[in-house]
Design an enzyme around this catalytic site. Structure first.
Site, PDB file in Angstrom:
ATOM      1  N   THR A   1      -1.355  -2.796  10.297  1.00 13.20           N
ATOM      2  CA  THR A   1      -1.965  -3.068   9.012  1.00 13.20           C
ATOM      3  C   THR A   1      -0.940  -3.869   8.290  1.00 13.20           C
ATOM      4  O   THR A   1      -0.277  -3.393   7.393  1.00 13.20           O
ATOM      5  CB  THR A   1      -2.240  -1.848   8.169  1.00 13.20           C
TER       6      THR A   1
ATOM      7  N   THR B   1       0.869  -1.192   0.000  1.00 12.32           N
ATOM      8  CA  THR B   1       0.000   0.000   0.000  1.00 12.32           C
ATOM      9  C   THR B   1       0.902   1.238   0.000  1.00 12.32           C
ATOM     10  O   THR B   1       1.337   1.669  -1.065  1.00 12.32           O
ATOM     11  CB  THR B   1      -0.958   0.002   1.209  1.00 12.32           C
TER      12      THR B   1
ATOM     13  N   ASN C   1       0.056  10.828   6.324  1.00  6.85           N
ATOM     14  CA  ASN C   1      -1.184  10.377   6.944  1.00  6.85           C
ATOM     15  C   ASN C   1      -2.289  11.415   6.957  1.00  6.85           C
ATOM     16  O   ASN C   1      -3.428  11.099   7.277  1.00  6.85           O
ATOM     17  CB  ASN C   1      -0.894   9.871   8.358  1.00  6.85           C
TER      18      ASN C   1
ATOM     19  N   GLU D   1       5.981   4.615   7.434  1.00  7.24           N
ATOM     20  CA  GLU D   1       5.578   5.906   6.882  1.00  7.24           C
ATOM     21  C   GLU D   1       6.356   7.049   7.537  1.00  7.24           C
ATOM     22  O   GLU D   1       6.315   7.217   8.750  1.00  7.24           O
ATOM     23  CB  GLU D   1       4.076   6.118   7.086  1.00  7.24           C
TER      24      GLU D   1
ATOM     25  N   SER E   1      -6.153   6.245   3.980  1.00  6.16           N
ATOM     26  CA  SER E   1      -6.085   4.803   4.223  1.00  6.16           C
ATOM     27  C   SER E   1      -7.080   4.388   5.289  1.00  6.16           C
ATOM     28  O   SER E   1      -7.466   5.185   6.112  1.00  6.16           O
ATOM     29  CB  SER E   1      -4.679   4.423   4.663  1.00  6.16           C
TER      30      SER E   1
ATOM     31  N   LYS F   1       3.647  -7.005   4.193  1.00  6.42           N
ATOM     32  CA  LYS F   1       3.431  -5.610   3.822  1.00  6.42           C
ATOM     33  C   LYS F   1       3.002  -4.886   5.083  1.00  6.42           C
ATOM     34  O   LYS F   1       2.446  -5.471   6.019  1.00  6.42           O
ATOM     35  CB  LYS F   1       2.378  -5.446   2.723  1.00  6.42           C
TER      36      LYS F   1
END
Lengths: 407, 407
Positions: free
Chosen positions: A203, A169, A402, A283, A407, A192
């Protein structure tokens, strides 16, 4: 083990370790595929299929503890009660969470389509999804994608790497690892996950494979032991996903029954390797932070303290700013739900003691935090318990990514 | 009540409500001062003194639950066991935390100097500090500051406002409030705190004063009830400070013994007003977020759910980006330590239902999040428990301020 670099890389070639290809298809008996099904509007790969060709189909899984569980988690938990899986279908581009009965029907139909193509029952097919919560997956697109992936199934590292790429993602790099036993069996895996990563996983979707000969209860024990000290020790932002899934599939194709302790160690190694890759690709990451706690009353308390420090926004922003602000670390230790004696507290950052016996030890400005790796060592002086949590800093890029990515 | 604006303001004039001056000196029997003692290298005001001239000196306090407690907290907790305070000395420019016996000596000496000047015992003087953890306070500078503040003591709003200004750290505005009873007594107060704000308070120091006639146990009961539903319901970043202190001093100068329920309500109003001012002035704030949970099994569980949502970095960054990302809210509800039935979960943002019965209700793009105030309403459908948490978004400015400011 494959050791990734710190910065975002976009190399999707299969990683190679000592001449071996490292992927979910490393072990004998597995084929994989990754295709662009059209779920993602970008047209990037978004559907993966991993197939266990046996001779055995033993399997185990660990799932999110979130009370809001995505449809694929509800489906996969249910089918795994049999302890057997022939295949796993994974998609990015949509989490299929908070989608009600319609969402569950899509997960069910996806398993049925894969089962038809593979000549097995739908209850032998697990489903994993990742992406936006609350949107229905496009059913026909997903089912056509399963057919496309089935047509692309292949053994070998390229196929495994294609599968790893299709589940990304906000990941910037495909994440794969493996371990090889001299006894003749292997463990391979992919994962992932770049955000919403916290206790009891993230996630994150991960599929591990082995050609060792094991029964489902043995796989389950090894997987739970491995996850507890690997994925569960990665905490990027304290958020726990609705979709977290780790599956372990065993083909038995090596014909070798492994030593249980050696097998658990190998699965743990692969999970730790994958967890480190997720940390490095989190991230907005600019610092890879390890918070190591020793001298706690118990291992659990050590992990509680490490996790509290790892989650503290003020610690994470200070380290983003390359500031060895140990006072914020001391404050976080102090509000953790663990036994702490402030007069015995030592804090060392990248080898420089900053706080000894709860008091400043000097040296704050002498700590070199210019590199990407930071080790925060907290010694509580109370017992023998120790544990560590991997985390990242809280950077402008984290906020940017974010606040912009739905997401 | 004084209602602050959203943006950072730098107006330090005393707020006026209906012609009244609103400050820690609103109630009869109190004098205050705020001076530049030279603790801060900037030369800004950094030392405040609040004096209760009686006739009574009853007092109560609530302190941080952090196990790493600053020296002034250890001192003040000890002296408050008597239930009486003549004065409070507060400083910014240094937390006097993780400073060992030397730090405790500085707190003790500060109380002694104030006591000499006021003709009372050191055990009647509380100390509060805020600023960098781990650095020793400059003892002689602090003691000279106490003398300077004693010389500047005055009644009236200007003196109260000077005190409120002297305890600011990253605050951009002095924070004051009061409440007036028709029965003839008042409650006034001041606070500081802009970051490291979490349960059981924050890097917040607050002094409340009243001229009502109450005993220490009555003050204690009122203060604990008020703090539980005000400061304890403000959670900016989940971090709990080593220095949090809320003190309530009663002079009895009005001669009026208040109705206990009315008094508790007045203290609660003042604390809530101050909490809202801290929310509005929090580090990097661009959105003032209220997370309101209803239908929980109990009030405690409602607060647990609200706090989990309020702390979630992904929720906070989404709201910074004006994105009504209810999936992240649902995920946070689901990983909270409270009873949740995903099929009964409703999520409404700024009045628009986004999730009903655990499934998307549409309307995500129709939510207007352009303003500074956001109400996230979560209905669990399980019981009668309700509660709310005030928080803020996670912005670039939060990261900037906390990666650069060595607090």
């Amino acid at each position: 083990m494959h050791e990734p670099g710190a910065g975002p890389a976009r190399d999707r070639r299969p990683p190679v370790d000592g001449g071996r290809a490292v992927s979910v298809t490393s072990a004998q008996g597995f084929r994989a595929a990754g295709v662009a099904a059209g779920i993602k509007s970008s047209g990037n790969p978004d559907l993966a299929l991993v197939v266990n060709d046996g001779p055995r189909t033993a399997a185990a899984g660990v799932f999110t503890r979130n009370k809001v569980k995505a449809a694929p988690v509800l489906w996969s938990e249910q089918v795994l009660t049999s302890g057997a899986l022939r295949a796993v279908v994974l998609n990015s581009g949509g989490a299929n969470a908070c989608t009600g009965p319609e969402g569950f029907q899509v997960a069910h139909a996806t398993a049925e389509r894969a089962a038809e193509l593979l000549g097995c029952g739908a209850v032998e097919v697990a489903i994993c999804s990742t992406g936006l919560i609350g949107a229905q997956l496009p059913r026909d697109t997903v089912l056509a994608g399963v057919e496309k992936a089935h047509g692309a199934l292949a053994a070998g590292a390229d196929a495994g790497t294609a599968a790893a790429g299709a589940i990304m993602t906000t990941d910037t790099v495909a994440k794969q690892a493996d371990a090889v036993s001299e006894a003749g069996w292997r463990v391979g895996g992919m994962t992932k996950g770049a955000g919403m990563i916290a206790p009891s996983m993230a996630t994150m979707l991960s599929v591990l494979t082995t050609d060792a000969l094991l029964d489902a209860p043995e796989l389950d024990a090894a997987l739970r032991a491995a996850v507890r000290v690997s994925f569960d020790r990665l905490d990027v932002d304290g958020s726990m996903s609705t979709n977290d899934t780790v599956l372990l599939l065993a083909s038995g194709a090596s014909g070798v029954r492994p030593d249980p302790a050696e097998f658990t160690a190998a699965v743990t190694d692969v999970c730790r390797d994958l967890a480190r890759q997720m940390q490095a690709d989190a991230e907005g990451v600019t610092k890879r932070i390890t918070v190591r706690v020793t001298g706690a009353a118990t291992e659990d308390e050590a992990v509680v303290v490490a996790r509290t420090v790892a989650r503290d926004s003020l610690v994470k922003t200070a380290l983003f700013g390359s500031d060895a602000n140990w006072g914020r670390i001391a404050a976080a230790v102090g509000y953790s739900d663990a036994a702490v004696d402030p007069d015995r507290l030592d804090i060392t950052v990248n080898g420089v003691p900053l706080c000894v016996g709860g008091v400043a030890a000097g040296g704050r400005t002498s700590v070199d935090l210019s590199g990407a790796d930071i080790l925060v060592a907290v010694a509580l002086g109370l017992g023998e318990g120790e544990g560590e949590i991997l985390t990242t800093d809280l950077s402008h890029a984290y906020v940017e990514e974010n606040s912009a990515y739905p997401s």
